[in-house]
Scaffold this motif. Structure first.
Motif, PDB file in Angstrom:
ATOM      1  N   THR A 107       0.864  -1.185   0.000  1.00  0.00           N
ATOM      2  CA  THR A 107       0.000   0.000   0.000  1.00  0.00           C
ATOM      3  C   THR A 107       0.898   1.232   0.000  1.00  0.00           C
ATOM      4  OG1 THR A 107      -0.073  -0.061   2.423  1.00  0.00           O
ATOM      5  CG2 THR A 107      -1.908  -1.088   1.238  1.00  0.00           C
ATOM      6  N   LYS A 108       0.322   2.359  -0.340  1.00  0.00           N
ATOM      7  CA  LYS A 108       1.130   3.586  -0.396  1.00  0.00           C
ATOM      8  C   LYS A 108       1.463   4.075   1.016  1.00  0.00           C
ATOM      9  CE  LYS A 108       1.293   7.906  -2.964  1.00  0.00           C
ATOM     10  NZ  LYS A 108       0.509   8.846  -3.794  1.00  0.00           N
ATOM     11  N   TYR A 109       0.525   3.896   1.943  1.00  0.00           N
ATOM     12  CA  TYR A 109       0.744   4.363   3.314  1.00  0.00           C
ATOM     13  C   TYR A 109       0.376   3.299   4.342  1.00  0.00           C
ATOM     14  CZ  TYR A 109       0.776   8.980   1.153  1.00  0.00           C
ATOM     15  OH  TYR A 109       1.061  10.048   0.361  1.00  0.00           O
ATOM     16  N   ALA A 110       1.129   3.309   5.440  1.00  0.00           N
ATOM     17  CA  ALA A 110       0.727   2.598   6.651  1.00  0.00           C
ATOM     18  C   ALA A 110       0.840   3.614   7.776  1.00  0.00           C
ATOM     19  CB  ALA A 110       1.637   1.405   6.908  1.00  0.00           C
ATOM     20  N   VAL A 111      -0.218   3.762   8.545  1.00  0.00           N
ATOM     21  CA  VAL A 111      -0.240   4.716   9.647  1.00  0.00           C
ATOM     22  C   VAL A 111      -0.439   3.912  10.931  1.00  0.00           C
ATOM     23  CG1 VAL A 111      -1.420   6.722  10.646  1.00  0.00           C
ATOM     24  CG2 VAL A 111      -1.214   6.505   8.146  1.00  0.00           C
ATOM     25  N   SER A 112       0.597   3.820  11.746  1.00  0.00           N
ATOM     26  CA  SER A 112       0.495   3.002  12.959  1.00  0.00           C
ATOM     27  C   SER A 112      -0.292   3.755  14.027  1.00  0.00           C
ATOM     28  CB  SER A 112       1.894   2.659  13.482  1.00  0.00           C
ATOM     29  OG  SER A 112       2.589   3.844  13.824  1.00  0.00           O
ATOM     30  N   VAL A 113      -0.964   2.999  14.861  1.00  0.00           N
ATOM     31  CA  VAL A 113      -1.760   3.565  15.954  1.00  0.00           C
ATOM     32  C   VAL A 113      -1.605   2.657  17.183  1.00  0.00           C
ATOM     33  CG1 VAL A 113      -3.518   4.906  14.690  1.00  0.00           C
ATOM     34  CG2 VAL A 113      -3.768   2.440  14.887  1.00  0.00           C
ATOM     35  N   ASN A 114      -2.207   3.056  18.296  1.00  0.00           N
ATOM     36  CA  ASN A 114      -1.984   2.277  19.520  1.00  0.00           C
ATOM     37  C   ASN A 114      -2.983   1.135  19.707  1.00  0.00           C
ATOM     38  OD1 ASN A 114      -4.173   3.806  20.132  1.00  0.00           O
ATOM     39  ND2 ASN A 114      -3.272   4.866  21.870  1.00  0.00           N
ATOM     40  N   THR A 127      -6.659  -8.962   1.952  1.00  0.00           N
ATOM     41  CA  THR A 127      -7.747  -8.318   2.685  1.00  0.00           C
ATOM     42  C   THR A 127      -7.141  -7.136   3.440  1.00  0.00           C
ATOM     43  OG1 THR A 127      -7.408  -9.782   4.580  1.00  0.00           O
ATOM     44  CG2 THR A 127      -9.079 -10.451   2.986  1.00  0.00           C
ATOM     45  N   GLY A 128      -7.943  -6.120   3.630  1.00  0.00           N
ATOM     46  CA  GLY A 128      -7.452  -4.902   4.272  1.00  0.00           C
ATOM     47  C   GLY A 128      -6.991  -3.860   3.270  1.00  0.00           C
ATOM     48  N   THR A 129      -6.776  -4.308   2.007  1.00  0.00           N
ATOM     49  CA  THR A 129      -6.291  -3.342   1.001  1.00  0.00           C
ATOM     50  C   THR A 129      -7.340  -3.060  -0.077  1.00  0.00           C
ATOM     51  OG1 THR A 129      -5.301  -4.999  -0.499  1.00  0.00           O
ATOM     52  CG2 THR A 129      -3.935  -4.214   1.330  1.00  0.00           C
ATOM     53  N   TRP A 130      -8.577  -3.523   0.155  1.00  0.00           N
ATOM     54  CA  TRP A 130      -9.626  -3.327  -0.852  1.00  0.00           C
ATOM     55  C   TRP A 130     -10.325  -1.979  -0.690  1.00  0.00           C
ATOM     56  CZ3 TRP A 130     -11.615  -6.813  -4.679  1.00  0.00           C
ATOM     57  CH2 TRP A 130     -10.914  -8.013  -4.765  1.00  0.00           C
ATOM     58  N   GLY A 131     -10.594  -1.622   0.537  1.00  0.00           N
ATOM     59  CA  GLY A 131     -11.399  -0.431   0.783  1.00  0.00           C
ATOM     60  C   GLY A 131     -10.573   0.843   0.774  1.00  0.00           C
ATOM     61  N   ASP A 132     -11.191   1.959   1.183  1.00  0.00           N
ATOM     62  CA  ASP A 132     -10.478   3.233   1.246  1.00  0.00           C
ATOM     63  C   ASP A 132      -9.411   3.188   2.332  1.00  0.00           C
ATOM     64  OD1 ASP A 132     -12.105   5.164  -0.605  1.00  0.00           O
ATOM     65  OD2 ASP A 132     -13.567   3.940   0.464  1.00  0.00           O
ATOM     66  N   ILE A 133      -9.772   2.578   3.460  1.00  0.00           N
ATOM     67  CA  ILE A 133      -8.823   2.410   4.570  1.00  0.00           C
ATOM     68  C   ILE A 133      -9.008   1.002   5.144  1.00  0.00           C
ATOM     69  CG2 ILE A 133      -8.112   3.223   6.867  1.00  0.00           C
ATOM     70  CD1 ILE A 133      -9.374   5.957   6.159  1.00  0.00           C
ATOM     71  N   GLY A 134      -7.914   0.318   5.393  1.00  0.00           N
ATOM     72  CA  GLY A 134      -7.963  -0.976   6.089  1.00  0.00           C
ATOM     73  C   GLY A 134      -7.303  -0.816   7.444  1.00  0.00           C
ATOM     74  N   ASP A 192      -3.500   9.808  -0.528  1.00  0.00           N
ATOM     75  CA  ASP A 192      -2.648  10.812   0.145  1.00  0.00           C
ATOM     76  C   ASP A 192      -3.423  11.597   1.204  1.00  0.00           C
ATOM     77  OD1 ASP A 192      -0.949   9.969  -1.823  1.00  0.00           O
ATOM     78  OD2 ASP A 192      -0.996  11.827  -2.979  1.00  0.00           O
ATOM     79  N   ARG A 193      -4.605  12.056   0.823  1.00  0.00           N
ATOM     80  CA  ARG A 193      -5.411  12.895   1.719  1.00  0.00           C
ATOM     81  C   ARG A 193      -5.811  12.108   2.965  1.00  0.00           C
ATOM     82  NH1 ARG A 193      -5.821  17.238   2.765  1.00  0.00           N
ATOM     83  NH2 ARG A 193      -7.998  17.076   3.397  1.00  0.00           N
ATOM     84  N   LEU A 194      -6.245  10.870   2.732  1.00  0.00           N
ATOM     85  CA  LEU A 194      -6.703  10.068   3.871  1.00  0.00           C
ATOM     86  C   LEU A 194      -5.544   9.748   4.807  1.00  0.00           C
ATOM     87  CD1 LEU A 194      -9.244   7.607   2.197  1.00  0.00           C
ATOM     88  CD2 LEU A 194      -9.737   9.576   3.671  1.00  0.00           C
ATOM     89  N   ALA A 195      -4.379   9.474   4.248  1.00  0.00           N
ATOM     90  CA  ALA A 195      -3.208   9.168   5.085  1.00  0.00           C
ATOM     91  C   ALA A 195      -2.906  10.364   5.983  1.00  0.00           C
ATOM     92  CB  ALA A 195      -2.003   8.847   4.210  1.00  0.00           C
ATOM     93  N   ARG A 196      -2.945  11.538   5.407  1.00  0.00           N
ATOM     94  CA  ARG A 196      -2.663  12.748   6.163  1.00  0.00           C
ATOM     95  C   ARG A 196      -3.708  12.978   7.257  1.00  0.00           C
ATOM     96  NH1 ARG A 196       0.014  17.978   4.263  1.00  0.00           N
ATOM     97  NH2 ARG A 196      -1.427  19.596   4.923  1.00  0.00           N
ATOM     98  N   ARG A 197      -4.950  12.742   6.922  1.00  0.00           N
ATOM     99  CA  ARG A 197      -6.010  12.934   7.924  1.00  0.00           C
ATOM    100  C   ARG A 197      -5.896  11.892   9.053  1.00  0.00           C
ATOM    101  NH1 ARG A 197     -10.335  16.059   7.180  1.00  0.00           N
ATOM    102  NH2 ARG A 197     -11.835  14.514   7.885  1.00  0.00           N
ATOM    103  N   LEU A 198      -5.499  10.690   8.686  1.00  0.00           N
ATOM    104  CA  LEU A 198      -5.271   9.667   9.726  1.00  0.00           C
ATOM    105  C   LEU A 198      -4.132  10.109  10.653  1.00  0.00           C
ATOM    106  CD1 LEU A 198      -5.458   6.424   7.522  1.00  0.00           C
ATOM    107  CD2 LEU A 198      -7.050   7.000   9.380  1.00  0.00           C
ATOM    108  N   GLN A 199      -3.066  10.628  10.049  1.00  0.00           N
ATOM    109  CA  GLN A 199      -1.930  11.084  10.862  1.00  0.00           C
ATOM    110  C   GLN A 199      -2.339  12.239  11.773  1.00  0.00           C
ATOM    111  OE1 GLN A 199       0.445  11.842   7.431  1.00  0.00           O
ATOM    112  NE2 GLN A 199       1.517   9.871   7.512  1.00  0.00           N
ATOM    113  N   LEU A 200      -3.194  13.097  11.275  1.00  0.00           N
ATOM    114  CA  LEU A 200      -3.655  14.238  12.081  1.00  0.00           C
ATOM    115  C   LEU A 200      -4.505  13.773  13.259  1.00  0.00           C
ATOM    116  CD1 LEU A 200      -4.354  16.702   9.168  1.00  0.00           C
ATOM    117  CD2 LEU A 200      -3.062  17.294  11.240  1.00  0.00           C
ATOM    118  N   ILE A 201      -5.461  12.912  12.981  1.00  0.00           N
ATOM    119  CA  ILE A 201      -6.344  12.454  14.064  1.00  0.00           C
ATOM    120  C   ILE A 201      -5.534  11.663  15.091  1.00  0.00           C
ATOM    121  CG2 ILE A 201      -8.310  10.934  14.603  1.00  0.00           C
ATOM    122  CD1 ILE A 201      -9.481  11.813  11.840  1.00  0.00           C
TER     123      ILE A 201
END
Ligand SMILES: *Cc1c(COP(=O)(O)O)cnc(C)c1O
Length: 425
Positions: A70-77, A190-197, A220-229
Motif C-alpha cells: 500500500t502507499k501508506y501505513a499509519v500506525s496507531v496504539n 484483505t485490508g487493502t480493498w477499501g479506502d482504509i484498512g 494521500d489525503r486520507l493518510a494525512r487525515r489519519l496522521q492528524l487524528i
C-alpha cells in the motif's frame, strides 16, 4: 468407543494447550535496544519532523506498507483507535449512517458512534459469516455514507461485490482486518480493498506488539487525515496548512518506539505463522469434513483463510441434537468450542440508544434524519447462527501441535458417534 466425558467417560484432550506466542528473542532484543536508547517515543503533538513519530515507528510503517503493498501505513496504539481514526478521516458527519456487521468485535460499530454517526446493522452470509452484499444494499438509505466491513475469523468478505456497491452508491469502505492480516481475497490482500484498512496488533491476534494497530491506505489525503487524528489534529492543522477542519479533533493514538520495534520483528514472522496455522486448520477440515450436519469453513478459489478462529456451520436438524448440547459435549472432551458472536445490536447501548450522555444522543439528535432499528429480527441469519447454527473451534490464542489437532478430530468423532445419547428425551 469409550463413554462421553460429559457422562463421566475419559476426556479426549488432556494436555493444557500452550498459549499462542509469536514473541521470541528477536523481539526481546529489539525492545531492549529501544529501552537502552532511552527514546521510548519520539512523537511531538505539533507540526514538524517529530509529528510522524520516531525512527522505529517510521521503519515499522515502511515495513508494513511494503508487506501489504500500500502507499501508506499509519500506525496507531490499537485497532480500535485505528477504526475511530478511519471513520473520522473519511469525513463521516454526525447523523450519517454507516453499515456494519453485527458479527464483529464491538469497536467496529462504536468507532462509528464516537463521531456521532449511526451504525446500521446488515445481515451476514451463512457460508462466510461476513456481511451479505444483498443485505447491505437493502440497508442503504439516502443517509448512508460508508460501509464498515469486517473480514471475520480471518476470511475476506465479498469484497469485489462490496466495492462495486460502494462505487454504485458513492459510499466509502473501511475494512476491519483485525482478524485477517495476510489473508488473500480473490488474489489481493484483505485490508487493502477499501479506502482504509485497519489491522490489530493486540495480544490475541496473529502477530502482536502487546497493544497496537495499523491503518493502510493508498490515498494521500486520507493518510494525512489519519496522521492528524492520531496526533492532536487541532493543534497541527495550521502548521500543516490543512484547511478542511471536518473531524479535526485529534487524539493521542500514537504507538511507542518499543511496540514499533517489536512490530518490525513481528511482520517478518507473519508468513511463517500463517503457514503453520493454515496447515493445522486444513488438517482439521480434512478430519471433520465427513461429519453430518457440520460445514467446514469456506475457502474460494484465489482466496486464503488465516483462521483467527475455525468457524463451522451447524445443522441441528441433520445432526439431530441441538447445538448447545453438542458444544457442552465437545467442551467436556477438552475442545475449545464456542458458539458464534452475540449480535452487537443486542448490547444495551443499542437497545436503549444511550451512547453520549443519557438522552439518546446521537440517535435523537436533530441532525439524524433516519430511523434505524435494532430490534430482534433485523438480521435473521446472524441471529439464527448465534442461536443454533454455528460453532467454532478457538485458534487465535492456542499453539496447537499436529497431535492436538488429531485429538480435536478424535473428540468430534467421539461426540458424533454418541449423538443418540445427547438427544433430548
Ligand atoms: C481484535 C479486534 C478489534 C480490536 O482490536 P484492538 O487492537 O484490541 O483495538 C477490532 N475488530 C476486530 C474484528 C477484532 O477482532
Amino acid at each position: 468407543m469409550s463413554e462421553l466425558a460429559l457422562f463421566g467417560g475419559p476426556k479426549t484432550i488432556t494436555r493444557d494447550i500452550p498459549h499462542h506466542n509469536p514473541i521470541g528473542p528477536e523481539e526481546a532484543a529489539a525492545a531492549a535496544k529501544v529501552i537502552e536508547s532511552g527514546v521510548l517515543s519520539q512523537y511531538l503533538g505539533e507540526y514538524g519532523d517529530d509529528f510522524y513519530g520516531g525512527p522505529q515507528v517510521q521503519a515499522f510503517e515502511a515495513a508494513w506498507k511494503d508487506y501489504f503493498d500500500t502507499k501508506y501505513a499509519v500506525s496507531v496504539n490499537s485497532c480500535t483507535s485505528g477504526l475511530m481514526a478511519a471513520v473520522g478521516a473519511l469525513g463521516i458527519e454526525p447523523g450519517d449512517e454507516v453499515i456494519v456487521s453485527p458479527w464483529t468485535m464491538t469497536a467496529s460499530a462504536t468507532a462509528i458512534l464516537v463521531w456521532n454517526a449511526i451504525p446500521v446493522f446488515a445481515d451476514i452470509e451463512r457460508d462466510s459469516y461476513n456481511l451479505d452484499p444483498s443485505s447491505i444494499e437493502k440497508n442503504i438509505t439516502p443517509l448512508t455514507r460508508a460501509i464498515m466491513v469486517t473480514d471475520i475469523f480471518g476470511y475476506g468478505a465479498k469484497l469485489e461485490e462490496i466495492m462495486d456497491l460502494a462505487r454504485r452508491y458513492n459510499l466509502k469502505v473501511i475494512e476491519d482486518c483485525a482478524q485477517a492480516p495476510g489473508a488473500i481475497y480473490k488474489g489481493r490482500f484483505t485490508g487493502t480493498w477499501g479506502d482504509i484498512g485497519v489491522f490489530s496488533l493486540n495480544y490475541h491476534k496473529h502477530i502482536h506488539t502487546g497493544e497496537g494497530g495499523v491503518c493502510v491506505t493508498n490515498n494521500d489525503r486520507l493518510a494525512r487525515r489519519l496522521q492528524l487524528i492520531r496526533n492532536h489534529a487541532e493543534t497541527v492543522v495550521e502548521g500543516m496548512q490543512e484547511e478542511n477542519l471536518t473531524n479535526m479533533i485529534g487524539y493521542n493514538f500514537r504507538m511507542t518506539e518499543i511496540e514499533a520495534a517489536i512490530g518490525r520483528e513481528q511482520i517478518k514472522k507473519l508468513d511463517s505463522l500463517l503457514k503453520e496455522r493454515i496447515l493445522l486448520a486444513e488438517e482439521l477440515s480434512e478430519g471433520l469434513s465427513g461429519l453430518k450436519g457440520l460445514k467446514i469453513p469456506l475457502v474460494e478459489p484465489r482466496c486464503s483463510h488465516v483462521y483467527y478462529a475455525y468457524p463451522m456451520g451447524y445443522d441441528a436438524e441433520v445432526v439431530g441434537v441441538n447445538r448447545d448440547r453438542v458444544l457442552e459435549a465437545l467442551r467436556a472432551e477438552g475442545v475449545a468450542a464456542s458458539g458464534g458472536y452475540r449480535n452487537l445490536y443486542f448490547l444495551p447501548i443499542y437497545q436503549k440508544k444511550i451512547a453520549h450522555g443519557s438522552r439518546g444522543f446521537p440517535w435523537n439528535a436533530a441532525n439524524y434524519k433516519g430511523n434505524v432499528s435494532y430490534q430482534e429480527g433485523i438480521c435473521p441469519v446472524a441471529e439464527d447462527l448465534t442461536k443454533q447454527s454455528f460453532l467454532a473451534v478457538g485458534m487465535s490464542v492456542y499453539h496447537y501441535s499436529k497431535a492436538d489437532i488429531d485429538r480435536i478430530i478424535e473428540a468430534f468423532n467421539k461426540v458424533w458417534n454418541h449423538l443418540d445419547e445427547l438427544q433430548e428425551q
